[in-house]
Motif scaffolding. Structure first.
Motif, PDB file in Angstrom:
ATOM      1  N   SER A 152      -7.981   0.510   6.339  1.00  0.00           N
ATOM      2  CA  SER A 152      -9.049   0.385   5.326  1.00  0.00           C
ATOM      3  C   SER A 152      -8.727  -0.579   4.426  1.00  0.00           C
ATOM      4  N   GLY A 153      -9.761  -1.278   3.991  1.00  0.00           N
ATOM      5  CA  GLY A 153      -9.758  -2.355   2.847  1.00  0.00           C
ATOM      6  C   GLY A 153      -9.266  -1.588   1.681  1.00  0.00           C
ATOM      7  N   GLU A 154      -9.381  -0.428   1.625  1.00  0.00           N
ATOM      8  CA  GLU A 154      -8.793   0.134   0.103  1.00  0.00           C
ATOM      9  C   GLU A 154      -7.534   0.284   0.322  1.00  0.00           C
ATOM     10  N   VAL A 155      -6.683   0.140   1.254  1.00  0.00           N
ATOM     11  CA  VAL A 155      -5.387   0.185   1.425  1.00  0.00           C
ATOM     12  C   VAL A 155      -4.852  -1.320   2.446  1.00  0.00           C
ATOM     13  N   PRO A 156      -4.806  -2.458   1.645  1.00  0.00           N
ATOM     14  CA  PRO A 156      -4.501  -3.470   2.452  1.00  0.00           C
ATOM     15  C   PRO A 156      -3.530  -3.366   3.196  1.00  0.00           C
ATOM     16  N   ALA A 157      -2.231  -2.551   2.994  1.00  0.00           N
ATOM     17  CA  ALA A 157      -1.202  -2.649   3.849  1.00  0.00           C
ATOM     18  C   ALA A 157      -1.564  -2.170   5.287  1.00  0.00           C
ATOM     19  N   THR A 158      -2.594  -1.001   5.428  1.00  0.00           N
ATOM     20  CA  THR A 158      -2.876  -0.678   6.538  1.00  0.00           C
ATOM     21  C   THR A 158      -3.188  -1.942   7.878  1.00  0.00           C
ATOM     22  N   TYR A 159      -3.953  -3.027   7.006  1.00  0.00           N
ATOM     23  CA  TYR A 159      -3.959  -4.199   8.104  1.00  0.00           C
ATOM     24  C   TYR A 159      -2.913  -4.604   8.841  1.00  0.00           C
ATOM     25  N   THR A 203      -1.115   0.655  -5.061  1.00  0.00           N
ATOM     26  CA  THR A 203      -2.371   0.570  -4.458  1.00  0.00           C
ATOM     27  C   THR A 203      -2.584   0.215  -3.030  1.00  0.00           C
ATOM     28  N   GLY A 204      -1.346   0.131  -2.467  1.00  0.00           N
ATOM     29  CA  GLY A 204      -1.291  -0.331  -1.066  1.00  0.00           C
ATOM     30  C   GLY A 204      -1.548  -2.092  -0.929  1.00  0.00           C
ATOM     31  N   HIS A 205      -1.472  -2.682  -2.025  1.00  0.00           N
ATOM     32  CA  HIS A 205      -1.486  -4.099  -1.983  1.00  0.00           C
ATOM     33  C   HIS A 205      -0.106  -4.655  -1.365  1.00  0.00           C
ATOM     34  N   ILE A 206      -0.252  -5.961  -0.749  1.00  0.00           N
ATOM     35  CA  ILE A 206       0.762  -6.625  -0.316  1.00  0.00           C
ATOM     36  C   ILE A 206       0.752  -7.919  -0.909  1.00  0.00           C
ATOM     37  N   GLY A 207       1.567  -8.611  -1.532  1.00  0.00           N
ATOM     38  CA  GLY A 207       1.300  -9.763  -2.372  1.00  0.00           C
ATOM     39  C   GLY A 207       0.496  -8.910  -3.544  1.00  0.00           C
TER      40      GLY A 207
END
Length: 639
Positions: A235-242, A156-160
């Motif tokens: 995008s908040g939809e792919v947190p790893a983009t932060y 989902t692109g989550h980190i942690g």
């Protein structure tokens, strides 16, 4: 000049990326960075504060750190650790607990002070979690922050466990897990229903404060989300983009995980290429799909405006390139997967001789044969080839518990009908019911339960193979020992697994082998089974002449199909053959409505197979080829 070329190649990438040839090399590189930090801090009399991750990705890093400790004297006395997350609720001694994971994969094997280990507490009352999270953040801050944070990435692109929708300034907190994250964890918990719906996780903001961040990703499964994280918009939809906003981040990937980045997937968009035939074929198919034209209708302007002017200039004229690639793809299509007797085979994927081949289909699980190549399986039998099928594993972890009771009750009733004594069967049935009533998620089944689950899969496989037209003496059950652990984690492959495969190959002496080449299988069984076949063939090649004339074809399983440019044999299926394949899959009743481990795709296996085969046919149709109802795809492996 080299630096300018690199910048041009990576111009789509919004953060630094290092690509290693394989996960082992990547893990060693990350472990070396961690060891260097620890030693530097030791030299200054300081503590090294590490943020650690769990999951499959960092295991090889921890293995290398343990080796550095045992073989090279790396001490962890000055190390303080903070783990990213923990499921909630979760007992620390549960098999799925990250406390247990960290102990088994790192802490039990190094000299770290246990007081310096920090992992979110999955046993807290919910009203105590907020206070715990505030204190977790304060402990990190009081130590001056994290020196290094290592990360994996979820699909989902989550980190942690910072799922889609997480804020870039979020702190440690209780979160609700995304449905896809829970689906991915289902196998570890013995089914999605047992996966917790919540977790405690460090926030994106907490991770950002680390002085150095390394995100690791291995395998093709992560390629799509890596492309989004590295090249996509914030995008908040792919947190790893932060992480694109950080000046202290680096992605360390293996080649498959990096494969969808522009510089690897469509390199003609960022540099002049060395146009070998494989890259040319891939580029022309890509261009045809991009401009939505059949291959033979592509023109110079299409090439020039889509990064392929260099190809047109070097190997043109364009129309000749189109004809060349069109003919290559045309020659992959065949209704004779075992070769067409008496035909000119110079432009066909398989040899014409011998007319009737001995064929051995290896199926890692008891249903991969019909799901992945059921139409071709039936076609080979119909065309008179001497077809054998070998089921490499029992598949006994993928059967519902209530099916076991149903089959046991059938056996008891049948025994009663013929006047046999049922006392022993009834006793086993009672023991099974008691076991299931107290069974924990992913608890190892009793030997009797494992046997019944294996018998269920075996009977279904026999039914499917018979439906395809095989006699019983051509159906082989290997039950390779590496698989028979009764749990998700399997044993390492041994020489016994290889020798069993050698023995079967010597018995059949096939001229044609089909094997599962779907290495994105989330359970990993396919690649293990494939490597066993390769090891067996390597041994046989030394002494057996027939091996030199044996061709190995890879098929894909229920997860992904070969890209069109990779396909070397495409077998069209008629609408009637699609139905026959569906009925063969239906023989595997335990894998329907739904399967125990369906993966991330909610569709039933027969639906996935039909959709995938139809989409393969449609991909050929769009390129300008004949329109078929469905196609099964194969790629030859040279060993």
């Amino acid at each position: 000049m080299a630096r300018l070329n690199l910048l041009e190649e990576t111009r789509y990438e919004k953060l630094p990326v290092t690509v290693c040839p394989n996960p082992a090399a990547g893990a060693v590189a990350v472990a070396k960075r961690i060891a260097s930090l620890i030693k530097s801090k030791q030299a200054n009399g300081e503590k090294a504060v590490l943020g650690l991750a769990t999951g499959v990705t960092p295991i090889a890093v921890y293995t290398e750190l343990i080796r550095l400790h045992k073989d090279e004297g790396l001490s962890f006395k000055n190390v303080i650790t903070f783990n990213l997350d923990e499921y909630y609720p979760m007992r620390p001694d549960a098999p799925q607990s990250y406390v247990r994971f960290m102990n088994e994969n790192l802490f039990d094997h190094i000299d770290i002070d246990r007081a310096n280990i920090h992992i979110p507490d999955g046993t807290l009352p919910e009203d105590k979690i907020a206070g715990f999270c505030i204190n977790y953040e304060k402990q990190i801050e009081d130590l001056g922050g994290l020196d290094l944070q290592i990360l994996g990435i979820g699909r989902t692109g989550h980190i942690g466990f910072n799922e889609p929708g997480s804020a870039p300034n979020s702190g440690t907190r209780l979160v609700t897990l995304d449905d896809l994250t829970r689906t991915d964890a289902a196998r570890d918990f013995g089914g999605k229903g047992a996966v917790p719906t919540k977790a405690i996780t460090m926030g994106v903001g907490t991770i950002f404060k680390a002085r150095e961040i390394i995100l690791m990703a291995w395998s093709k499964k992560k390629a799509t989300i890596i492309k989004k994280a590295v090249e996509g918009e914030l995008s908040g939809e792919v947190p790893a983009t932060y992480l694109q906003l950080s000046d202290n981040v680096e992605f360390i990937l293996d080649e498959p995980a990096a494969s969808e980045l522009t510089r690897f997937d469509t390199p003609w968009l960022v540099k002049d290429c060395n146009w070998d035939n494989e890259l040319k074929k891939k580029a022309v198919i890509w261009l045809s799909n991009t401009v939505n034209k059949p291959i033979l209708k592509l023109i110079d302007e299409d090439y020039n405006t889509h990064g392929m002017a260099h190809l047109a200039t070097e190997q043109g004229p364009v129309y000749q390139i189109n004809i060349d690639i069109f003919n290559q793809i045309q020659h992959t299509i065949t209704g004779w997967p075992g070769g067409k007797p008496g035909a000119d085979d110079s432009q066909r994927p398989e040899r014409a001789q011998p007319d009737k081949k001995r064929v051995l289909i290896f199926s890692p699980h008891p249903d991969d044969d019909v799901i992945s190549m059921g139409g071709t399986f039936i076609r080979l039998v119909d065309q008179g080839h001497d077809v054998h099928v070998a089921y490499q594993t029992s598949g006994n972890t993928a059967v519902w518990d209530d099916d076991v009771l149903r089959y046991m009750e059938f056996a008891i009733d049948f025994n009663s009908s013929i006047g046999d004594d049922n006392s022993k069967l009834k006793g086993i049935h009672s023991d099974m019911r008691r076991f299931f009533e107290t069974k924990h998620p992913n608890q190892i089944d009793t030997p009797e339960v494992r046997d019944v689950k294996g018998f269920i899969r075996k009977s279904e496989a026999i039914a499917g193979a018979r439906f395809a037209g095989l006699q019983d003496d051509h159906i082989h059950f290997m039950a390779l020992p590496f698989y028979e652990t009764g749990k998700v984690t399997k044993n390492s492959v041994s020489q016994v697994d290889v020798q069993m495969t050698i023995d079967l190959l010597k018995q059949v002496k096939p001229q044609q082998i089909f094997a599962a080449g779907d290495f994105a299988d989330p359970h990993g069984t396919h690649i293990v089974c494939f490597n066993i076949i390769l090891a067996a063939l390597a041994e046989l090649k030394k002494t057996e002449d027939w091996v030199k004339d044996c061709w190995l074809w890879m098929y894909r399983g229920a997860w992904f199909e070969f890209a069109t440019h990779e396909i070397e044999m495409a077998v069209p299926l008629s609408p009637q053959e699609v139905i026959r394949k569906r009925l063969a899959i239906f023989k595997h009743q335990s894998q329907k409505d739904p399967a125990v481990f369906p993966g991330e795709d909610a569709r039933e296996f027969w639906v996935r197979a039909e959709d995938r085969n139809r989409e393969t046919a449609e991909s050929y149709d769009k390129l300008g080829f004949a329109e078929y109802a469905a196609m099964e795809a194969f790629k030859r492996y040279f060993y």
